[in-house]
Design a protein around this motif. Structure first.
Motif, PDB file in Angstrom:
ATOM      1  N   LEU A   1       0.840  -1.195   0.000  1.00  0.00           N
ATOM      2  CA  LEU A   1       0.000   0.000   0.000  1.00  0.00           C
ATOM      3  C   LEU A   1       0.875   1.246   0.000  1.00  0.00           C
ATOM      4  N   ILE A   2       0.476   2.219  -0.795  1.00  0.00           N
ATOM      5  CA  ILE A   2       1.251   3.461  -0.917  1.00  0.00           C
ATOM      6  C   ILE A   2       0.680   4.499   0.033  1.00  0.00           C
ATOM      7  N   ASP A   3       1.563   5.113   0.794  1.00  0.00           N
ATOM      8  CA  ASP A   3       1.146   6.115   1.749  1.00  0.00           C
ATOM      9  C   ASP A   3       2.264   7.129   1.910  1.00  0.00           C
ATOM     10  N   TRP A   4       1.928   8.265   2.508  1.00  0.00           N
ATOM     11  CA  TRP A   4       2.931   9.283   2.799  1.00  0.00           C
ATOM     12  C   TRP A   4       3.707   8.842   4.027  1.00  0.00           C
ATOM     13  N   GLY A   5       5.036   8.819   3.928  1.00  0.00           N
ATOM     14  CA  GLY A   5       5.829   8.364   5.055  1.00  0.00           C
ATOM     15  C   GLY A   5       7.231   8.942   5.051  1.00  0.00           C
ATOM     16  N   ASP A   6       7.935   8.693   6.140  1.00  0.00           N
ATOM     17  CA  ASP A   6       9.298   9.183   6.315  1.00  0.00           C
ATOM     18  C   ASP A   6      10.319   8.144   5.884  1.00  0.00           C
ATOM     19  N   TRP A   7      11.417   8.632   5.323  1.00  0.00           N
ATOM     20  CA  TRP A   7      12.609   7.810   5.156  1.00  0.00           C
ATOM     21  C   TRP A   7      13.498   8.112   6.376  1.00  0.00           C
ATOM     22  N   PRO A   8      13.624   7.191   7.324  1.00  0.00           N
ATOM     23  CA  PRO A   8      14.373   7.497   8.547  1.00  0.00           C
ATOM     24  C   PRO A   8      15.855   7.718   8.261  1.00  0.00           C
ATOM     25  N   ALA A   9      16.506   8.449   9.155  1.00  0.00           N
ATOM     26  CA  ALA A   9      17.934   8.729   8.990  1.00  0.00           C
ATOM     27  C   ALA A   9      18.743   7.443   8.925  1.00  0.00           C
ATOM     28  N   SER A  10      18.255   6.399   9.608  1.00  0.00           N
ATOM     29  CA  SER A  10      18.980   5.125   9.616  1.00  0.00           C
ATOM     30  C   SER A  10      18.994   4.453   8.250  1.00  0.00           C
ATOM     31  N   TYR A  11      18.080   4.883   7.342  1.00  0.00           N
ATOM     32  CA  TYR A  11      18.048   4.283   6.006  1.00  0.00           C
ATOM     33  C   TYR A  11      19.278   4.688   5.196  1.00  0.00           C
ATOM     34  N   PHE A  12      19.822   5.863   5.463  1.00  0.00           N
ATOM     35  CA  PHE A  12      20.902   6.417   4.652  1.00  0.00           C
ATOM     36  C   PHE A  12      22.262   5.993   5.211  1.00  0.00           C
ATOM     37  N   THR A  13      23.239   5.922   4.322  1.00  0.00           N
ATOM     38  CA  THR A  13      24.552   5.385   4.699  1.00  0.00           C
ATOM     39  C   THR A  13      25.398   6.389   5.469  1.00  0.00           C
ATOM     40  N   SER A  14      25.058   7.671   5.397  1.00  0.00           N
ATOM     41  CA  SER A  14      25.864   8.685   6.078  1.00  0.00           C
ATOM     42  C   SER A  14      25.013   9.913   6.344  1.00  0.00           C
ATOM     43  N   ASP A  15      25.532  10.793   7.212  1.00  0.00           N
ATOM     44  CA  ASP A  15      24.847  12.048   7.488  1.00  0.00           C
ATOM     45  C   ASP A  15      24.778  12.927   6.246  1.00  0.00           C
ATOM     46  N   ASP A  16      25.819  12.873   5.425  1.00  0.00           N
ATOM     47  CA  ASP A  16      25.827  13.682   4.207  1.00  0.00           C
ATOM     48  C   ASP A  16      24.742  13.227   3.237  1.00  0.00           C
ATOM     49  N   GLU A  17      24.556  11.906   3.119  1.00  0.00           N
ATOM     50  CA  GLU A  17      23.506  11.397   2.234  1.00  0.00           C
ATOM     51  C   GLU A  17      22.129  11.797   2.761  1.00  0.00           C
ATOM     52  N   PHE A  18      21.941  11.689   4.062  1.00  0.00           N
ATOM     53  CA  PHE A  18      20.682  12.109   4.681  1.00  0.00           C
ATOM     54  C   PHE A  18      20.420  13.590   4.418  1.00  0.00           C
ATOM     55  N   GLU A  19      21.466  14.412   4.525  1.00  0.00           N
ATOM     56  CA  GLU A  19      21.335  15.842   4.290  1.00  0.00           C
ATOM     57  C   GLU A  19      20.995  16.122   2.833  1.00  0.00           C
ATOM     58  N   ALA A  20      21.588  15.383   1.907  1.00  0.00           N
ATOM     59  CA  ALA A  20      21.293  15.572   0.485  1.00  0.00           C
ATOM     60  C   ALA A  20      19.846  15.203   0.172  1.00  0.00           C
ATOM     61  N   ALA A  21      19.347  14.117   0.779  1.00  0.00           N
ATOM     62  CA  ALA A  21      17.959  13.715   0.559  1.00  0.00           C
ATOM     63  C   ALA A  21      17.000  14.745   1.140  1.00  0.00           C
ATOM     64  N   TYR A  22      17.325  15.248   2.319  1.00  0.00           N
ATOM     65  CA  TYR A  22      16.483  16.238   2.983  1.00  0.00           C
ATOM     66  C   TYR A  22      16.390  17.521   2.154  1.00  0.00           C
ATOM     67  N   ALA A  23      17.484  17.901   1.538  1.00  0.00           N
ATOM     68  CA  ALA A  23      17.524  19.146   0.767  1.00  0.00           C
ATOM     69  C   ALA A  23      16.746  19.044  -0.535  1.00  0.00           C
ATOM     70  N   GLY A  24      16.355  17.831  -0.950  1.00  0.00           N
ATOM     71  CA  GLY A  24      15.685  17.679  -2.235  1.00  0.00           C
ATOM     72  C   GLY A  24      14.276  18.214  -2.276  1.00  0.00           C
ATOM     73  N   LEU A  25      13.594  18.215  -1.131  1.00  0.00           N
ATOM     74  CA  LEU A  25      12.218  18.680  -1.107  1.00  0.00           C
ATOM     75  C   LEU A  25      12.174  20.187  -0.893  1.00  0.00           C
ATOM     76  N   PRO A  26      11.378  20.906  -1.665  1.00  0.00           N
ATOM     77  CA  PRO A  26      11.436  22.378  -1.650  1.00  0.00           C
ATOM     78  C   PRO A  26      11.047  22.989  -0.319  1.00  0.00           C
ATOM     79  N   TRP A  27      10.226  22.303   0.481  1.00  0.00           N
ATOM     80  CA  TRP A  27       9.818  22.890   1.755  1.00  0.00           C
ATOM     81  C   TRP A  27      10.850  22.640   2.860  1.00  0.00           C
ATOM     82  N   ASN A  28      11.892  21.864   2.578  1.00  0.00           N
ATOM     83  CA  ASN A  28      12.947  21.615   3.558  1.00  0.00           C
ATOM     84  C   ASN A  28      14.048  22.655   3.393  1.00  0.00           C
TER      85      ASN A  28
END
Length: 753
Positions: free
Chosen positions: A541-568
């Motif tokens: 089922l498709i729903d709105w959800g979070d990609w947790p920080a633990s999903y990403f391999t590093s803090d830099d990758e998490f930061e890059a993903a976070y910066a992708g959305l315009p409201w972030n």
């Protein structure tokens, strides 16, 4: 085209208001729901309903007591005699296991058997079998706002998956609106309707003509407008609603502009239908100023032109080939009251479907294939002006291919078996998004091609004239709407720019459903009882959800993903509050079971009562694995759907051609907190976590053979109940939600030649 139609509509609406005022003074008059005055007002009994041929659940029309799924048919008589004003009223007040909630982005949502998300995509809406669901994100939401459905002869509702016949989208249920034809509805019908509270004015006209055997034409036109009313209770529009307050404004979610034109032509073996519908309705969303008073609201609109050509090539007495060519052009968008721009998009669909039918003795077989193309363009419009901003869509082309087959064996006059198999494939082109705000330099991204198999095995046994048994196993699926790729595409573009791997794009949702139904008729009472039980297993089922920080391999990758959305905005929020959000497949399956009870008591030739009870609950949920916010914190209850639904209606014909229908709706309270640390204030919880009760009444009088006057009261006891629905995106009651506690009165007139 909108510019051309606009002045015409305004002139028509002025005429309507004058006409309705005249009706009020000259005929004590009333709201009508569009049907021929000479028809019997009563709905079909459950026993009669079981013998009606259903078009929507199989390749061959078959009686409801042999059709897979739970079948409900609402004839024109029932639509006419019931206190239905908006199309959504039919499903909320009369269909078991069904409720209407609201999204603050696109209006009404039809939830079925526990599943109620922030869009209307789990239910497939059709007109004469033509799929009208938007494939960008919203499904058929705008259409539920319509007050114009006078060209409908009946409505078929199938509860349960229906992908074997209809393909992607029939996850939980399907609705087929069957048009009137010129043979059965000859002559002219007129309907004038008025809603006192929201100043709803509507005028409809239909005309049917028979030109010979198997040759007829039916044409229809309707226009409606409503100024709106002010619901009393609202919620603070903030990240976490903390209070309720009264609405001081005159703005309302009942503001409406609605235009509908349609025609249906049958000429020997050729059938052609076309319809144009424009709906602009205010959203369930109020934007407060810093002083927490509402300053205005937003509007969602949908305009579509759809046509379908069908040709039946008769090969011999036992077989024929059906060719169907559907075409749709659809605009959608949102206009913001406090901004100088709007967000929009358009889509089109063109396909061809060929099906071979064979029927001889007790054997029926159907097989065929279909190919279709869908195109999506953000910011563009077919019927209005373009915009620089996209509304829940991306640039994309889809190619859909389908192969299907089904066999029906009538073993005896009492026992029948149905078996079917279907394969679907969709290929996505390179997608892109160009948006003045979100992607001014444009981004592009890929999506994986998807395939799905659907199976069905069903059997029915008519034990006697009083007892019928049905058992079915059915599967359903839905391809991800292209709007889902917009969010994941923005994130992946940022990840790619920083040389990180992309997040997975959504894949198809699926459901497997086992259902058993039993119909018992007690002729001496007389009373009919229908019992249905089901067990559904949903995956992906498709729903709105979070990609947790633990999903990403590093803090830099998490930061890059976070910066992708315009409201972030990096640096404006503490890092521990960062959240990478998008639509995604949930990480485990969800199981649900339920029971539906329906009874009808025909007390006399002039009085009948129908009552339904529905219960649904999630089952076998792993609390630690499931992230679906449809569920409460311990995954034991629905967070946006009442577990208990009771619906009752009584019809009575009495002296001097008077008739009344009373409907009763009860929905149990929902647990809106989907986290253990729910931070809503107690007064907000009390406001939302309460039962919802509605009582509606329609009183009508058949003045003569042609003329009927009607009077409708909705929410007769002005029960404030709970605000209508909660949206799954946040797992909370709608931000900006309104509590609909108004008693509303409708007046109108129906004339049939």
């Amino acid at each position: 085209m909108t510019q051309i139609l606009g002045p015409c509509i305004n002139k028509q609406l002025k005429t309507i208001n004058l006409l309705v005022c005249g009706l009020l003074f000259n005929s004590a008059a009333v709201f009508s729901a569009q049907l021929a005055a000479s028809k019997d007002l009563f709905s079909l009994s459950l026993e009669e309903l079981m013998s009606v041929d259903i078009e929507s659940s199989g390749f061959f029309a078959m009686p409801a007591n042999q059709s897979p799924g739970s079948v409900w048919v609402f004839s024109e008589q029932e639509l006419n005699s019931s206190p239905i004003v908006y199309l959504r009223d039919l499903f909320e007040n009369y269909v078991p296991s069904t409720t209407i909630s609201y999204s603050r982005f696109a209006g009404p949502i039809m939830g079925v058997r526990g599943i109620s998300t922030d869009n209307n995509s789990k239910t497939l809406f059709m007109v004469n079998g033509q799929n009208l669901n938007l494939k960008n994100h919203y499904g058929y939401q705008a259409g539920l706002h319509s007050v114009l459905f006078g060209d409908m002869e009946r409505v078929e509702v199938i509860l349960g998956p229906g992908s074997l016949l209809h393909g992607s989208g029939a996850i939980n249920s399907l609705v087929n609106l069957i048009s009137k034809n010129g043979s059965d509805h000859q002559g002219l019908t007129l309907n004038a309707n008025y809603g006192v509270q929201e100043s709803l004015a509507a005028l409809e006209a239909g005309y049917g003509i028979e030109l010979g055997e198997k040759r007829n034409i039916y044409i229809y036109g309707g226009v409606a407008n409503a100024d709106g009313l002010s619901p009393d209770s609202l919620m603070e529009f903030d990240n976490y609603p903390t209070t309720t307050y009264r609405n001081p404004n005159d703005d309302s979610a009942y503001q409406l502009d609605n235009l509908r034109l349609s025609s249906y032509i049958s000429w020997d073996n050729i059938h052609f239908q076309t319809q144009f519908q424009q709906i602009k309705s205010s959203l369930n969303r109020y934007i407060p100023s810093p002083t927490y008073t509402t300053d205005g609201e937003d509007y969602y609109y949908q305009t579509f032109w759809a046509s379908q050509f069908q040709y039946d090539w008769q090969l011999n007495n036992h077989s024929h080939i059906e060719f169907v060519v559907p075409l749709e052009l659809i605009d959608h968008g949102i206009k913001f009251w406090n901004r100088d721009y709007e967000k929009s998009g358009r889509q089109n669909h063109l396909g061809i479907k060929s099906t071979y039918f064979y029927a001889q003795d007790n054997n029926k077989f159907a097989t065929g294939f279909a190919v279709a193309q869908r195109q999506f363009e953000p910011g563009k419009q077919y019927f209005g002006g373009d915009s620089d901003y996209s509304e829940e869509t991306v640039n994309a082309d889809l190619i859909e291919t389908e192969v299907f087959g089904e066999y029906t064996w009538q073993a005896t006059d009492k026992f029948s078996v149905i078996a079917g198999l279907r394969f679907d494939h969709v290929s996505y082109s390179k997608m892109s998004l160009e948006d003045k705000q979100e992607a001014p330099s444009a981004i592009s991204f890929d999506a994986n091609n998807l395939s799905a198999f659907s199976k069905r095995l069903a059997a029915s046994y008519i034990y006697s004239a009083q007892q019928t048994y049905k058992l079915s196993y059915q599967e359903g699926f839905r391809y991800p709407d292209v709007g889902y790729f917009r969010y994941i595409g923005l994130i992946n573009a940022s990840l790619a720019e920083n040389d990180y791997a992309a997040l997975p794009t959504p894949k198809e949702e699926t459901v497997k459903s086992l259902q058993f139904s039993y119909l018992q008729s007690f002729s001496k009472l007389p009373l009919e009882l229908d019992i249905t039980t089901y067990y559904n297993r949903y995956n992906n089922l498709i729903d709105w959800g979070d990609w947790p920080a633990s999903y990403f391999t590093s803090d830099d990758e998490f930061e890059a993903a976070y910066a992708g959305l315009p409201w972030n905005s990096i640096g404006n929020r503490p890092r521990e509050d960062w959240s990478v959000e998008s639509y995604q497949n949930i990480n485990s399956e969800i199981n649900a079971w339920g029971i539906e009870l329906a009874s009808e008591w025909q007390a006399s030739n002039s009085f009948s009562v129908r009552a339904t009870y529905a219960f649904s609950r999630p089952a076998s949920i792993n609390e630690n694995e499931n992230t679906l916010v449809l569920l409460n914190s311990d995954k034991s209850k629905w967070a946006s759907f009442p577990e208990h639904l009771v619906k009752l209606s009584a019809n009575h014909n009495f002296a001097h051609n008077w008739h009344y229908n009373v409907s009763f709706y009860y929905g149990s309270a929902v647990d809106i907190c989907t986290t253990n640390d729910c931070d809503l204030k107690p007064e907000v919880l009390r406001h939302h976590e309460q039962d919802r009760v509605r009582v509606n009444l329609k009183l009508s009088n058949q003045l003569n053979k042609q003329l009927r006057v009607n009077f409708v009261v909705q929410n007769a006891f002005a029960d404030n109940g709970a605000p209508v629905g909660a949206e799954s995106r946040y797992g909370l009651a709608n931000r900006g939600a309104w509590g609909d506690d108004e008693q509303r009165i409708y007046l109108g007139l129906n004339w049939a030649q």
